[in-house]
Design a protein around this motif. Sequence first.
Motif, PDB file in Angstrom:
ATOM      1  N   CYS A   1      -0.631   3.256   3.685  1.00 51.01           N
ATOM      2  CA  CYS A   1      -0.305   2.778   5.038  1.00 51.01           C
ATOM      3  C   CYS A   1       0.845   1.791   5.059  1.00 51.01           C
ATOM      4  O   CYS A   1       1.294   1.390   6.133  1.00 51.01           O
TER       5      CYS A   1
ATOM      6  N   CYS B   1      -6.847   0.175   4.261  1.00 49.97           N
ATOM      7  CA  CYS B   1      -7.139   1.613   4.278  1.00 49.97           C
ATOM      8  C   CYS B   1      -7.773   2.089   2.978  1.00 49.97           C
ATOM      9  O   CYS B   1      -8.187   3.247   2.892  1.00 49.97           O
TER      10      CYS B   1
ATOM     11  N   CYS C   1      -5.775  -1.234  -1.183  1.00 51.37           N
ATOM     12  CA  CYS C   1      -5.407  -1.813   0.103  1.00 51.37           C
ATOM     13  C   CYS C   1      -6.691  -2.140   0.860  1.00 51.37           C
ATOM     14  O   CYS C   1      -7.552  -1.280   1.030  1.00 51.37           O
TER      15      CYS C   1
ATOM     16  N   CYS D   1       0.832  -1.207   0.000  1.00 50.25           N
ATOM     17  CA  CYS D   1       0.000   0.000   0.000  1.00 50.25           C
ATOM     18  C   CYS D   1       0.865   1.255   0.000  1.00 50.25           C
ATOM     19  O   CYS D   1       1.793   1.378   0.794  1.00 50.25           O
TER      20      CYS D   1
HETATM   21 ZN    ZN Z   1      -3.293   0.778   3.168  1.00 51.96          ZN
END
Ligand code: ZN
Lengths: 126, 376
Positions: A28, A42, A39, A25
Motif C-alpha cells: 500500500c 495492510c 505493514c 510497504c
Molecule cells: Zn501496507
Amino acid sequence: MTMAEPLAAEFWQGCAQGELRYRRCEGCGATQFPPRPFCTRCGGATRWAVSRGLGTVYAVTRVERAPTPDFAALAPYDILLVDLDEGFRMMAQGAPGLGIGERVRIAFHRQGERALPRFDRHGEDA
Amino acid sequence: MAWITGVGDTAFGRLEGETALSLMARAAGAALAEAGLERKEVDGLICGYSGTLPHLMLATVFAEYFGLAPRYAHAVQAGGATGAAMAMLGQRLVDAGECRHLLIVAGDNRLTGQGRDSAVAMLAQVGERDYEVPFGPTIPAYYALVASRYMHVHGLGEADLAEFAVLMRRHAALHPGAQFKDAITVAEVLASRPIATPLKLLDCCPVSDGAAALVVSAAPGETRLRIAGAAQLHRHQHVSAAADLADFGLADCAGRARAEAGIGVEQVDLLALYDSFTITLLILLEETGFAPRGQAAALARAGVFARDGRWPLNTHGGLLSFGHSGVAGGLAHLVEAARQLAGRAGARQLRQPETAFVHGDGGVLSAHVSLVLRRE
Ligand SMILES: [Zn+2]
C-alpha cells in the motif's frame, strides 16, 4: 537486556553510517516506523527506505531529571517528537530551544556505543 | 448486577517495615471487614502487579499469604489503568455468575522498598526500547511531550496546569491518609524544580507506599453501590506512536461506559480521574466530557472541580497529593468514589452524591478504562 529486534539493529547501523532509515510497504506504500517487517496498515511486506532527514517539530520537552546516571551526565537535554517529511513520526534528541512547528534537519552524534539522531534547526542558513 | 460491598486502604506515603504483601493484606482485611465477609466466603481474587515484588503469579502468592482459596484468581496489568480494569473485570465476572464475592487488591512499598531513583529508572523502561529509551526520556518526559502539544494547540501556559496541583493538594488536606497535605499555590508549583519542561516537581505525582482494595459482590451491601457501566480503549502504547496528542479518542470510551449505565454527564455528581501528572487531568476532563477542549483550567479556576463545585474531582487528593503507590494509586480513586457514594467520606463527605465517573489511564494515555459507579 534482551536482543534488539533485527530491524532495530539495522536501523542503528544506518545511524552509524549517517542514514535515517525507515520502512515502506511494498503493497500500500504506507511508511512504517518504527521499522517492522510487515505493514501495520495492510499486513504487506515492507522494505528499507532512507529519509532525507527533514521534518517539523511536533512536541518538545527539556529533560532536567534524567532516568539514569549515564543520562544525568548529559542533562539537561531536549527530546523531540518530529514529523518527518516522508510521513512518519520519531522521537530523538534536539538542539536546545527548538519549538513546536520549527523545521529541523537530522544529524548524528556519537553517544556511548551509538550514533544518536539529533535534530538541529533547519533554517535560512542551511 | 455487580455491587461494591466493601473498600479498604492504608495511608499513603512512607510506611516503614512493610512489604507489598503486608500492605495488600491490610487493605484487603479492611475491605472484607467493611463487606462483613470471612476469608472463606471470597471466591474470586484479582490483583495488580508490584514493583517491589515482581512475580509471575502475584494473585496466587497473595491468596496463600492472606489465606484465601478462590476458585478464580490472577493478576492484571494495564499500567495506571489496572485499578479500573480490575473493577471492570470484577463486574463482568460477577455478572457472568463466576464469582459471588470477588476481592480486588493492590499494594506496593515502592518508596521504602525500591526508592525514588530506582522507581524512576524502572518506569522509564515503559518507553519503546529501541526507538525511545536510547534518547533518555522519563515518564514525566513522555507526559511533558503531551503537555507541550496541548499547550501549543490551546494556547495555554504552565499556570493552567498548576491549577490542578493546587486543587489536588487542597483536597488531600482533608484526608487523614494523604501523603501531602500542606497547601500550595500556583506560584509555588511554577517555582518547583523543573523535571521535564513544562512539568515541574509539583506537576508530578510522588512515589509512595500504600495499598487499596475493594470487594465486588453479586448482591448489594447496605450501601447499594453498583458498578453500573464500564468500557475500555487502547489505541497505542508509546507516545511516539500516538496518532494525535491532542485527541486520544476518550469521548468514545467514556461514552460507552455512561451508555451502559444509562446516564449522561449531567447525571454525574463526582469525578475520580487518574492524575499521574497535572496535564493528565486536563486531558481526561476534556476528552471524557467534563470540560470543553482547552477549558479545563478555566473551569478549575471557576471552582467547577472543587468540593463545592458542579463536579468535585478526586476528593482524596488524587495521585498528585494523596499519593501514588503503583496499582493501588489508581485503585484509591475507586475507593474514594465508593466512600463518597456510601456517605463514608468523613470530613470530605459531599452532599449525597449518587453517581461517580471514574477513569483510569495507563502508559502515556495508552490504556483507558472508564467506569460509572451508582448508588441505587
Ligand atoms: Zn501496507
